[in-house]
Design a protein around this motif. Structure first.
Motif, PDB file in Angstrom:
ATOM      1  N   GLY A 210       0.829  -1.197   0.000  1.00 42.84           N
ATOM      2  CA  GLY A 210       0.000   0.000   0.000  1.00 42.84           C
ATOM      3  C   GLY A 210       0.864   1.248   0.000  1.00 42.84           C
ATOM      4  N   ARG A 211       0.219   2.359   0.341  1.00 45.80           N
ATOM      5  CA  ARG A 211       0.944   3.632   0.367  1.00 45.80           C
ATOM      6  C   ARG A 211       2.133   3.572   1.321  1.00 45.80           C
ATOM      7  N   GLY A 212       2.073   2.651   2.277  1.00 41.06           N
ATOM      8  CA  GLY A 212       3.164   2.480   3.236  1.00 41.06           C
ATOM      9  C   GLY A 212       4.489   2.056   2.614  1.00 41.06           C
ATOM     10  N   ALA A 235      -1.458  -4.702  -5.038  1.00 42.57           N
ATOM     11  CA  ALA A 235      -1.338  -3.358  -4.455  1.00 42.57           C
ATOM     12  C   ALA A 235      -2.698  -2.797  -4.079  1.00 42.57           C
ATOM     13  N   SER A 236      -2.653  -1.799  -3.213  1.00 39.90           N
ATOM     14  CA  SER A 236      -3.872  -1.036  -2.923  1.00 39.90           C
ATOM     15  C   SER A 236      -3.984   0.079  -3.962  1.00 39.90           C
ATOM     16  N   ARG A 237      -5.156   0.668  -4.029  1.00 39.77           N
ATOM     17  CA  ARG A 237      -5.289   1.789  -4.964  1.00 39.77           C
ATOM     18  C   ARG A 237      -4.432   2.965  -4.514  1.00 39.77           C
ATOM     19  N   LEU A 249      -2.129  -3.996 -10.935  1.00 39.71           N
ATOM     20  CA  LEU A 249      -1.914  -4.700  -9.659  1.00 39.71           C
ATOM     21  C   LEU A 249      -2.993  -4.371  -8.624  1.00 39.71           C
ATOM     22  N   GLN A 250      -3.862  -3.420  -8.953  1.00 42.45           N
ATOM     23  CA  GLN A 250      -4.825  -2.949  -7.929  1.00 42.45           C
ATOM     24  C   GLN A 250      -5.837  -4.023  -7.526  1.00 42.45           C
ATOM     25  N   ILE A 251      -5.970  -4.170  -6.213  1.00 44.88           N
ATOM     26  CA  ILE A 251      -6.922  -5.128  -5.641  1.00 44.88           C
ATOM     27  C   ILE A 251      -7.996  -4.330  -4.907  1.00 44.88           C
ATOM     28  N   GLN A 253     -12.424  -3.038  -4.688  1.00 42.80           N
ATOM     29  CA  GLN A 253     -13.742  -2.845  -5.287  1.00 42.80           C
ATOM     30  C   GLN A 253     -13.654  -2.432  -6.753  1.00 42.80           C
ATOM     31  N   THR A 254     -12.693  -1.565  -7.056  1.00 43.75           N
ATOM     32  CA  THR A 254     -12.541  -1.121  -8.448  1.00 43.75           C
ATOM     33  C   THR A 254     -11.301  -1.735  -9.089  1.00 43.75           C
ATOM     34  N   GLY A 255     -10.767  -2.771  -8.447  1.00 43.83           N
ATOM     35  CA  GLY A 255      -9.618  -3.483  -9.003  1.00 43.83           C
ATOM     36  C   GLY A 255      -9.945  -4.955  -9.115  1.00 43.83           C
ATOM     37  N   ILE A 268      -0.822  -1.344   4.234  1.00 45.40           N
ATOM     38  CA  ILE A 268      -2.172  -1.085   3.691  1.00 45.40           C
ATOM     39  C   ILE A 268      -3.090  -0.833   4.883  1.00 45.40           C
ATOM     40  N   SER A 269      -3.841   0.273   4.848  1.00 48.36           N
ATOM     41  CA  SER A 269      -4.636   0.632   6.031  1.00 48.36           C
ATOM     42  C   SER A 269      -5.875  -0.246   6.203  1.00 48.36           C
ATOM     43  N   GLY A 270      -6.409  -0.759   5.085  1.00 50.61           N
ATOM     44  CA  GLY A 270      -7.596  -1.614   5.172  1.00 50.61           C
ATOM     45  C   GLY A 270      -8.886  -0.860   4.942  1.00 50.61           C
ATOM     46  N   ILE A 272     -12.384   0.118   3.282  1.00 56.17           N
ATOM     47  CA  ILE A 272     -13.470  -0.796   2.914  1.00 56.17           C
ATOM     48  C   ILE A 272     -13.381  -1.215   1.441  1.00 56.17           C
ATOM     49  N   GLN A 273     -12.945  -0.271   0.581  1.00 61.11           N
ATOM     50  CA  GLN A 273     -12.862  -0.598  -0.850  1.00 61.11           C
ATOM     51  C   GLN A 273     -11.731  -1.603  -1.119  1.00 61.11           C
ATOM     52  N   HIS A 274     -10.696  -1.574  -0.292  1.00 60.44           N
ATOM     53  CA  HIS A 274      -9.624  -2.568  -0.467  1.00 60.44           C
ATOM     54  C   HIS A 274     -10.099  -3.941   0.044  1.00 60.44           C
ATOM     55  N   ILE A 287       0.798  -6.447   7.924  1.00 62.46           N
ATOM     56  CA  ILE A 287       1.994  -5.828   8.495  1.00 62.46           C
ATOM     57  C   ILE A 287       1.772  -4.319   8.408  1.00 62.46           C
ATOM     58  N   ASN A 288       1.681  -3.693   9.559  1.00 61.49           N
ATOM     59  CA  ASN A 288       1.401  -2.253   9.564  1.00 61.49           C
ATOM     60  C   ASN A 288       1.990  -1.657  10.829  1.00 61.49           C
ATOM     61  N   LYS A 289       2.531  -0.456  10.735  1.00 58.38           N
ATOM     62  CA  LYS A 289       3.144   0.111  11.941  1.00 58.38           C
ATOM     63  C   LYS A 289       2.118   0.762  12.867  1.00 58.38           C
TER      64      LYS A 289
HETATM   65  P1  FAD Z   1      -3.338   4.492   3.330  1.00 53.56           P
HETATM   66  O1  FAD Z   1      -4.761   4.506   3.716  1.00 53.56           O
HETATM   67  O2  FAD Z   1      -2.616   5.796   3.266  1.00 53.56           O
HETATM   68  O3  FAD Z   1      -2.581   3.508   4.315  1.00 53.56           O
HETATM   69  C1  FAD Z   1      -1.193   3.366   4.344  1.00 53.56           C
HETATM   70  C2  FAD Z   1      -0.896   2.463   5.550  1.00 53.56           C
HETATM   71  O4  FAD Z   1       0.486   2.182   5.580  1.00 53.56           O
HETATM   72  C3  FAD Z   1      -1.243   3.110   6.899  1.00 53.56           C
HETATM   73  O5  FAD Z   1      -2.100   2.231   7.607  1.00 53.56           O
HETATM   74  C4  FAD Z   1       0.110   3.239   7.602  1.00 53.56           C
HETATM   75  O6  FAD Z   1       0.026   3.008   8.996  1.00 53.56           O
HETATM   76  C5  FAD Z   1       0.918   2.148   6.937  1.00 53.56           C
HETATM   77  N1  FAD Z   1       2.356   2.370   6.910  1.00 53.56           N
HETATM   78  C6  FAD Z   1       3.022   3.499   6.547  1.00 53.56           C
HETATM   79  N2  FAD Z   1       4.344   3.290   6.589  1.00 53.56           N
HETATM   80  C7  FAD Z   1       4.530   1.999   6.990  1.00 53.56           C
HETATM   81  C8  FAD Z   1       5.665   1.187   7.230  1.00 53.56           C
HETATM   82  N3  FAD Z   1       6.913   1.654   7.026  1.00 53.56           N
HETATM   83  N4  FAD Z   1       5.494  -0.076   7.650  1.00 53.56           N
HETATM   84  C9  FAD Z   1       4.242  -0.582   7.867  1.00 53.56           C
HETATM   85  N5  FAD Z   1       3.120   0.157   7.658  1.00 53.56           N
HETATM   86  C10 FAD Z   1       3.262   1.413   7.228  1.00 53.56           C
HETATM   87  N6  FAD Z   1      -8.661   1.195  -2.672  1.00 53.56           N
HETATM   88  C11 FAD Z   1      -8.177  -0.008  -2.982  1.00 53.56           C
HETATM   89  O7  FAD Z   1      -7.174  -0.475  -2.405  1.00 53.56           O
HETATM   90  N7  FAD Z   1      -8.774  -0.756  -3.971  1.00 53.56           N
HETATM   91  C12 FAD Z   1      -9.858  -0.325  -4.655  1.00 53.56           C
HETATM   92  O8  FAD Z   1     -10.333  -1.020  -5.534  1.00 53.56           O
HETATM   93  C13 FAD Z   1     -10.396   0.962  -4.315  1.00 53.56           C
HETATM   94  N8  FAD Z   1     -11.502   1.416  -4.933  1.00 53.56           N
HETATM   95  C14 FAD Z   1     -12.030   2.618  -4.545  1.00 53.56           C
HETATM   96  C15 FAD Z   1     -13.222   3.061  -5.119  1.00 53.56           C
HETATM   97  C16 FAD Z   1     -13.780   4.269  -4.713  1.00 53.56           C
HETATM   98  C17 FAD Z   1     -15.061   4.715  -5.344  1.00 53.56           C
HETATM   99  C18 FAD Z   1     -13.131   5.035  -3.726  1.00 53.56           C
HETATM  100  C19 FAD Z   1     -13.741   6.344  -3.258  1.00 53.56           C
HETATM  101  C20 FAD Z   1     -11.968   4.613  -3.152  1.00 53.56           C
HETATM  102  C21 FAD Z   1     -11.372   3.414  -3.562  1.00 53.56           C
HETATM  103  N9  FAD Z   1     -10.187   2.959  -3.001  1.00 53.56           N
HETATM  104  C22 FAD Z   1      -9.744   1.712  -3.315  1.00 53.56           C
HETATM  105  C23 FAD Z   1      -9.357   3.819  -2.143  1.00 53.56           C
HETATM  106  C24 FAD Z   1      -9.486   3.519  -0.643  1.00 53.56           C
HETATM  107  O9  FAD Z   1     -10.574   4.257  -0.115  1.00 53.56           O
HETATM  108  C25 FAD Z   1      -8.197   3.909   0.113  1.00 53.56           C
HETATM  109  O10 FAD Z   1      -7.933   5.299  -0.139  1.00 53.56           O
HETATM  110  C26 FAD Z   1      -6.970   3.119  -0.296  1.00 53.56           C
HETATM  111  O11 FAD Z   1      -7.252   1.736  -0.239  1.00 53.56           O
HETATM  112  C27 FAD Z   1      -5.828   3.443   0.679  1.00 53.56           C
HETATM  113  O12 FAD Z   1      -4.675   2.801   0.261  1.00 53.56           O
HETATM  114  P2  FAD Z   1      -3.586   2.401   1.328  1.00 53.56           P
HETATM  115  O13 FAD Z   1      -4.153   1.542   2.394  1.00 53.56           O
HETATM  116  O14 FAD Z   1      -2.424   1.889   0.575  1.00 53.56           O
HETATM  117  O15 FAD Z   1      -3.128   3.837   1.887  1.00 53.56           O
END
Ligand code: FAD
Length: 321
Positions: A210-212, A235-237, A249-251, A253-255, A268-270, A272-274, A287-289
């Motif tokens: 994920g963004r992490g 990957a997350s979106r 690689l996106q997993i 609701q829209t992947g 990955i934060s988790g 609902i869409q992921h 695995i998340n900090k």
């Molecule tokens: P973040 O929410 O920013 O989370 C990053 C996480 O990384 C945080 O929990 C943080 O604690 C952790 N982190 C940071 N650094 C580290 C480290 N060094 N070690 C361990 N942990 C760390 N998302 C999807 O994934 N798939 C979809 O299909 C999808 N469809 C969507 C459809 C719509 C209509 C909308 C509105 C949104 C959609 N999203 C989708 C986006 C979704 O809402 C989230 O914004 C997205 O999943 C967040 O991605 P993320 O968890 O990678 O990022």
């Protein structure tokens, strides 16, 4: 009641996709002792018919034509419908793949029957074929029966275990010459993204970032862990939007919707869409900090820590097994 069940074998790069064998296993249940007919459509089918027999088909009908070298909804529906016209199956099973999702509704509308899409299980109960399928982005499951007409379903990859391969199984293979009218001019060129290793939608193990992961380079330790485990990277979106990786690689609701045996979510934060795309994985490791991260609510095992420390450690440990 016994049924003749037709299963479409899905071919990619000259090989049958695993979901084809899972379709045969579903057909074994649906047929209730009736005949399982595999249908293969393509340009050069080689020995693929034998593979379908080894995994449970009683008989195979092939439709081979140069015009079917690549998937087109028109070409494949003509080919498949000509088999249906000849064989008159009482049930049909496709994989819930990009091809199946495109072709099945077209075939169902031509046959005037319903379609149960994205089934994750099938059983016989009370004399009916009962399918289970997820609803509300995987938060609940519904049971569906077909009370009238052809039983037609697409099955989600990785949910129905294929039957044991039996190389001693024998079955008849017949070629059907169907007239394929090409309604369009097709440029026979496939532009493929360079993907490494295992196909994400059929992978038994997925290491997702994920963004992490913080950058494109941040995916390297995840790729290494996936390679050690024989899995694929997802990957997350969030990671895709940040341009750390490709949208293929996106997993979520829209992947892609995946159900591997093991899903390792890193940074990955988790949202609902992921979760909509992976929460039905058999075992989830997060695995998340952040100990409060939502992903831990669906995880079977949680590791609170920095992914850049934890992921290489896991790779090292698994390498030594
Ligand atoms: P973040 O929410 O920013 O989370 C990053 C996480 O990384 C945080 O929990 C943080 O604690 C952790 N982190 C940071 N650094 C580290 C480290 N060094 N070690 C361990 N942990 C760390 N998302 C999807 O994934 N798939 C979809 O299909 C999808 N469809 C969507 C459809 C719509 C209509 C909308 C509105 C949104 C959609 N999203 C989708 C986006 C979704 O809402 C989230 O914004 C997205 O999943 C967040 O991605 P993320 O968890 O990678 O990022």
């Amino acid at each position: 009641m016994t049924k003749k069940v037709a299963v479409l074998g899905e071919i990619r790069d000259g090989s049958l996709r695993n979901v084809s064998f899972e379709g045969l296993a579903a057909a074994r249940t649906i047929a209730e002792g009736g005949e399982i007919l595999a249908v293969l459509v393509g340009a050069s089918l080689g020995t693929l018919a034998q593979d379908m027999i080894h995994y449970g088909a009683d008989r195979v009908v092939t439709v081979e034509d140069e015009k079917l070298a690549q998937y087109t909804p028109d070409g494949f529906s003509q080919a498949f419908l000509s088999v249906v016209e000849q064989e008159k199956p009482e049930a049909i099973v496709f994989g819930h793949t990009a091809l199946g999702k495109d072709l099945a509704p077209k075939i169902a509308s031509r046959l005037g029957c319903g379609l149960i899409s994205d089934a994750v299980d099938v059983e016989i109960a009370g004399g009916n074929v009962v399918f289970t399928r997820p609803i509300y982005s995987g938060k609940a499951f519904e049971k569906k029966i077909v009370s009238d007409g052809i039983v037609f379903a697409t099955i989600r990859p990785n949910n129905i275990a294929p039957l044991e391969k039996e190389t001693s199984r024998a079955g008849e293979v017949t070629a059907l010459s169907a007239e394929i009218k090409d309604l369009r001019t097709i440029v026979r060129e496939v532009a493929k993204k360079a993907t490494q290793g295992v196909d994400l939608s059929e992978a038994k193990i997925i290491v997702a970032g994920g963004r992490g992961v913080k950058s494109a380079d941040g995916f390297s330790p995840l790729q290494e862990l996936a390679d050690v485990l024989g899995g694929a990277v997802g990957a997350s979106r969030g990671a895709c939007d940040a341009e750390y990786c490709d949208y293929s690689l996106q997993i979520g609701q829209t992947g892609k919707v995946v159900t591997p045996d093991l899903y390792i979510a890193c940074g990955i934060s988790g949202a609902i869409q992921h979760l909509a795309g992976m929460s039905n994985s058999k075992v989830i490791v997060a695995i998340n900090k952040d100990p409060e991260a939502n992903i831990f609510k669906v995880a079977d095992y949680g590791i609170v820590g920095d992914l850049f420390e934890v992921v290489p450690m896991l790779a090292e440990e698994f390498k030594n097994l």
